[in-house]
Design a protein around this motif. Structure first.
Motif, PDB file in Angstrom:
ATOM      1  N   VAL A 262      -6.108  78.454  70.331  1.00 42.84           N
ATOM      2  CA  VAL A 262      -4.858  77.869  70.820  1.00 42.84           C
ATOM      3  C   VAL A 262      -4.661  76.521  70.140  1.00 42.84           C
ATOM      4  CG1 VAL A 262      -5.001  79.019  73.055  1.00 42.84           C
ATOM      5  CG2 VAL A 262      -5.964  76.733  72.785  1.00 42.84           C
ATOM      6  N   LYS A 263      -3.420  76.123  70.030  1.00 45.15           N
ATOM      7  CA  LYS A 263      -3.099  74.822  69.457  1.00 45.15           C
ATOM      8  C   LYS A 263      -2.439  73.986  70.548  1.00 45.15           C
ATOM      9  CE  LYS A 263      -0.592  71.745  66.979  1.00 45.15           C
ATOM     10  NZ  LYS A 263       0.440  70.837  67.526  1.00 45.15           N
ATOM     11  N   ASN A 264      -3.178  72.986  71.050  1.00 42.46           N
ATOM     12  CA  ASN A 264      -2.648  72.133  72.101  1.00 42.46           C
ATOM     13  C   ASN A 264      -1.622  71.163  71.520  1.00 42.46           C
ATOM     14  OD1 ASN A 264      -4.375  73.302  73.986  1.00 42.46           O
ATOM     15  ND2 ASN A 264      -6.010  71.827  73.559  1.00 42.46           N
ATOM     16  N   PRO A 265      -0.655  70.736  72.323  1.00 40.67           N
ATOM     17  CA  PRO A 265       0.356  69.787  71.830  1.00 40.67           C
ATOM     18  C   PRO A 265      -0.291  68.482  71.367  1.00 40.67           C
ATOM     19  CG  PRO A 265       1.046  70.762  73.913  1.00 40.67           C
ATOM     20  CD  PRO A 265      -0.367  71.162  73.718  1.00 40.67           C
ATOM     21  N   SER A 266       0.225  67.927  70.289  1.00 42.39           N
ATOM     22  CA  SER A 266      -0.260  66.633  69.807  1.00 42.39           C
ATOM     23  C   SER A 266       0.307  65.523  70.680  1.00 42.39           C
ATOM     24  CB  SER A 266       0.172  66.426  68.358  1.00 42.39           C
ATOM     25  OG  SER A 266       1.599  66.335  68.279  1.00 42.39           O
ATOM     26  N   GLN A 267      -0.208  64.303  70.495  1.00 41.41           N
ATOM     27  CA  GLN A 267       0.278  63.190  71.298  1.00 41.41           C
ATOM     28  C   GLN A 267       1.763  62.949  71.052  1.00 41.41           C
ATOM     29  OE1 GLN A 267      -1.606  61.591  73.657  1.00 41.41           O
ATOM     30  NE2 GLN A 267       0.397  60.791  74.242  1.00 41.41           N
ATOM     31  N   ARG A 268       2.208  63.097  69.805  1.00 41.60           N
ATOM     32  CA  ARG A 268       3.623  62.908  69.492  1.00 41.60           C
ATOM     33  C   ARG A 268       4.477  63.939  70.214  1.00 41.60           C
ATOM     34  NH1 ARG A 268       7.214  65.031  66.120  1.00 41.60           N
ATOM     35  NH2 ARG A 268       5.652  66.411  65.183  1.00 41.60           N
ATOM     36  N   GLU A 269       3.969  65.170  70.250  1.00 43.84           N
ATOM     37  CA  GLU A 269       4.710  66.235  70.930  1.00 43.84           C
ATOM     38  C   GLU A 269       4.732  66.008  72.445  1.00 43.84           C
ATOM     39  OE1 GLU A 269       3.721  69.791  67.700  1.00 43.84           O
ATOM     40  OE2 GLU A 269       2.443  69.459  69.463  1.00 43.84           O
ATOM     41  N   LEU A 270       3.630  65.476  72.970  1.00 44.65           N
ATOM     42  CA  LEU A 270       3.586  65.202  74.404  1.00 44.65           C
ATOM     43  C   LEU A 270       4.578  64.121  74.793  1.00 44.65           C
ATOM     44  CD1 LEU A 270      -0.270  65.292  75.059  1.00 44.65           C
ATOM     45  CD2 LEU A 270       1.422  66.961  75.825  1.00 44.65           C
TER      46      LEU A 270
END
Length: 712
Positions: A262-270
């Motif tokens: 799985v690819k968790n959201p990056s900080q920028r995406e969060l």
């Protein structure tokens, strides 16, 4: 809040709901329940994976990271609702358990990140996390947070998230003890043989450094129930992707359930949370980013992982459901047996008296069976041989008689032709006696107890000595007076004292063994009918004086019989018969030397030969007569002595008499107890009360579980 959904069909969701209800009843403490377990390091991205699977907005505040196990359950219902509650751990006190069960949030329609953070803060306070007690700050809890999400579009799924393991202490937040406790908690969940372990691992970290995989391998050595989940593929260094690809393709560290990524959201995406579409971002990443774009589509992304988990949970529940039902039945039987063994509640004196009265009645009923050798009435006699009281005593009676037969007489009697061997030793025992002064034991049942000060344990010389005629001649010569043709009556007591000297140790050893057998029987029977150590200890403490008194009576009676036997006396006609038989055998042996055959199978002795045959000095005649009197009396006295010791000392005082040791614990004994003694023996201490309450709670929950399971 947008909750993740599955379009997959499930088999029978009723089975999954029942398993969830079993978790609520704490059945998992005694029965392995099918479950999906999410584990990983604190920095593995586990919370983000869980958020993607559940759609729940987990707080990002490190102070609110997982400090307890969280069970998250999804189920289909006609309306949307979220319920949050706490399942107290089995070790939680009754008062705290009531308080924790009373805490709940129900009827929520949605859950924002701020709402979730506030709820977790309340849960921390309810569980006492962050509160210091006795100088120790509680950082983690064994209680379980339960979150139930229901709605018309939900498919049944239930996962359990446990705190992430960590290796470094954070000052003021965690301690070395917390590291140990969290690992123990994680292992406790992972050892459940019916759980599927969802091991979350950062793809950017060397797998050799992944402690969670080592723990999983300990409890799932063949990799049959571990599903690996790789996170953070976007953080893998260029050129190092091969290690992660090898895992995904099963080339290295192969797992039966395989690997997902799985690819968790990056900080920028969060930071764009309001516009975040995790599923779309993941799809775009795994479609465009090499080499991850080469992986099978059903192995990448949270959406695919959720579908796989739904399938897995359905499969293990269906496969294990009947086994769970059987285990619940067996555990219920075991808990009911243990609760029954504790007896009824014993709060009041009436209850305490009734409890001990029931024990005493059962004790005497089984003692009657044991002393009458009616072993067919209770299976316990097959399981516990020491309770076969009559058999143990009869066996010891036989060995006592045999010991007195072989080793009881100090000097070996002569054996004339045709004589029987009554009162004579075995050839082996005589040989041992002559060769090396061998000693034989007088005790066969030596156990460690509190009776050593009244019991006797000595050895005696094996078998008799030879040379009885020389000894008798010396006794006669050293004690003769002016008698003519006879000997003084004092010679018999002198001879008897030495010839029966070993009776003391043999008899006292025998009596000590019967005391030991009896005491072992009493202790073992009490243990069988009463599993409460405190009650048994209290009973024995009060009974001990009466038991010791009866044990001493048996020993004293043995000493009394020995004292009586010091003076030779008998009215038994067998003494005269034995003496006459000795005289006849001796005369026959002398005449046989001069006998000849008349060709008709008759032995003939001439009258003229009688003068030569019967000629003997006065001293020789008296010594021979002393021997014959001694052996004739010994035959009578030995049998009488053995019977008297067995009947009067052992049987009467210890086993079957009107006031024996085995009859001490009786209804009348219970009736004579003072209120203080009743409380001391049968009153329940705090530990017993907790044990009873715990068993009662288990029985109640297991019965409810049974009703749920048998209805399917």
């Amino acid at each position: 809040m947008e909750v993740a959904q599955a379009s997959h069909g499930l088999g029978d969701p009723r089975l999954l709901e029942i398993i969830d209800k079993l978790v609520e009843l704490n059945i998992g403490d005694s029965v392995a329940l099918p479950q999906l377990l999410v584990v990983g390091d604190q920095s593995s991205g586990k919370s983000s994976v869980l958020e993607g699977l559940t759609g729940l907005p987990f707080p990002r505040d490190s102070a609110l990271c997982t400090r307890f196990a969280t069970q998250i359950t999804f189920r289909r219902a006609s309306s949307t609702a979220i319920h949050v509650s706490i399942i107290p751990d089995k070790s939680t006190s009754k008062e705290d358990a009531v308080r924790l069960k009373a805490w709940r949030k129900t009827g929520l329609r949605s859950l924002t990140r701020e709402d979730f953070s506030q709820i977790l803060e309340e849960v921390h306070r309810a569980m006492g996390i962050g509160v210091s007690s006795l100088g120790i700050k509680k950082s983690f809890s064994d209680d379980v947070l339960k979150i139930e999400v229901s709605g018309p579009d939900q498919q049944h799924l239930s996962v359990v998230d446990v705190p992430g393991i960590f290796r470094a202490v954070t000052e003021g937040v965690t301690t070395q003890i917390d590291i140990t406790n969290v690992r123990a908690m994680v292992e406790r969940y992972m050892e459940n043989s019916r759980s599927v372990i969802l091991a979350v691992i950062a793809a950017s970290v060397d797998i050799a450094n992944q402690e969670i995989l080592d723990i999983a391998q300990t409890y799932d050595p063949k990799g049959q129930r571990t599903l690996g989940v790789l996170t953070k593929p976007d953080l893998v260094d260029k050129g190092a992707e091969g290690n992660a690809l090898d895992l995904m393709r099963g080339t290295t560290h192969k797992l039966n359930l395989g690997w997902s990524m799985v690819k968790n959201p990056s900080q920028r995406e969060l930071n764009m949370e309001g516009k975040l579409d995790r599923h779309a971002l993941e799809q775009a990443f795994f479609k465009s980013q090499a080499p991850w774009s080469t992986l099978d589509k059903d192995k990448v992304g949270v959406h695919s992982l959720r579908l796989r988990l739904v399938e897995l949970l359905t499969e293990i529940v269906r496969r294990e459901f009947n086994h769970v039902r059987m285990d619940v039945m067996l555990n219920l039987q075991d808990c009911e047996r243990k609760l029954a063994a504790m007896g009824p509640y014993r709060e009041s004196r009436v209850q305490q008296h009734r409890y001990l009265l029931d024990l005493a009645t059962k004790f005497q009923r089984m003692t009657t069976q044991a002393s009458d050798s009616h072993y067919e009435h209770d299976d316990i006699f097959d399981v516990k041989p020491s309770l076969r009281l009559a058999t143990a005593v009869v066996d010891r009676n036989a060995s006592f008689s045999n010991d007195v037969w072989h080793h009881g007489h100090a000097m070996e009697f002569t054996r004339g032709p045709g004589s029987d061997e009554e009162g004579s030793s075995s050839e082996e025992a005589t040989a041992d006696s002559e060769s090396n002064n061998a000693m034989v034991k007088t005790r066969y049942h030596v156990v460690s107890n509190d009776l050593d000060d009244i019991l006797v344990n000595e050895q005696v010389r094996a078998g008799p000595e030879k040379g009885i005629m020389e000894w008798l001649e010396n006794v006669y010569r050293s004690s003769r007076g002016f008698e003519m043709g006879t000997f003084h009556t004092s010679l018999m007591p002198i001879m008897w004292k030495k010839q029966s000297a070993k009776w003391d140790k043999l008899a006292l050893g025998y009596a000590s063994d019967i005391v030991s057998i009896t005491h072992t029987y009493i202790c073992d029977l009490l243990k069988e009918i009463c599993e409460d150590d405190r009650v048994r200890g209290g009973l024995l403490s009060i009974m001990m004086d009466q038991l010791t008194e009866r044990y001493k009576r048996a020993i004293d009676q043995t000493r009394f019989i020995l004292q009586v036997e010091r003076t030779p006396m008998t009215a038994n006609h067998y003494f005269a018969d034995n003496l006459e038989k000795c005289n006849g055998q001796r005369a026959r042996a002398l005449l046989q030397k001069h006998a000849f055959n008349d060709n008709q199978n008759n032995d003939i002795v001439r009258l003229s030969d009688l003068d030569h045959t019967l000629s003997m000095s006065n001293e020789e005649s008296n010594v021979q007569r002393l021997h014959d009197i001694l052996v004739s009396y010994y035959k009578v006295a030995r049998k009488r002595f053995v019977d008297n010791v067995c009947m009067q000392a052992a049987d009467y005082h210890l086993v079957r008499g009107p006031d024996t040791a085995v009859k001490v614990f009786s209804p009348s004994f219970v009736s004579d107890l003072t209120p203080e003694q009743l409380e001391r023996i049968a009153g329940e201490d705090a530990l017993t009360k907790r044990k009873r309450a715990d068993l009662s709670r288990k029985v109640e929950n297991l019965k409810r579980a049974k009703n749920l399971l048998v209805a399917v």
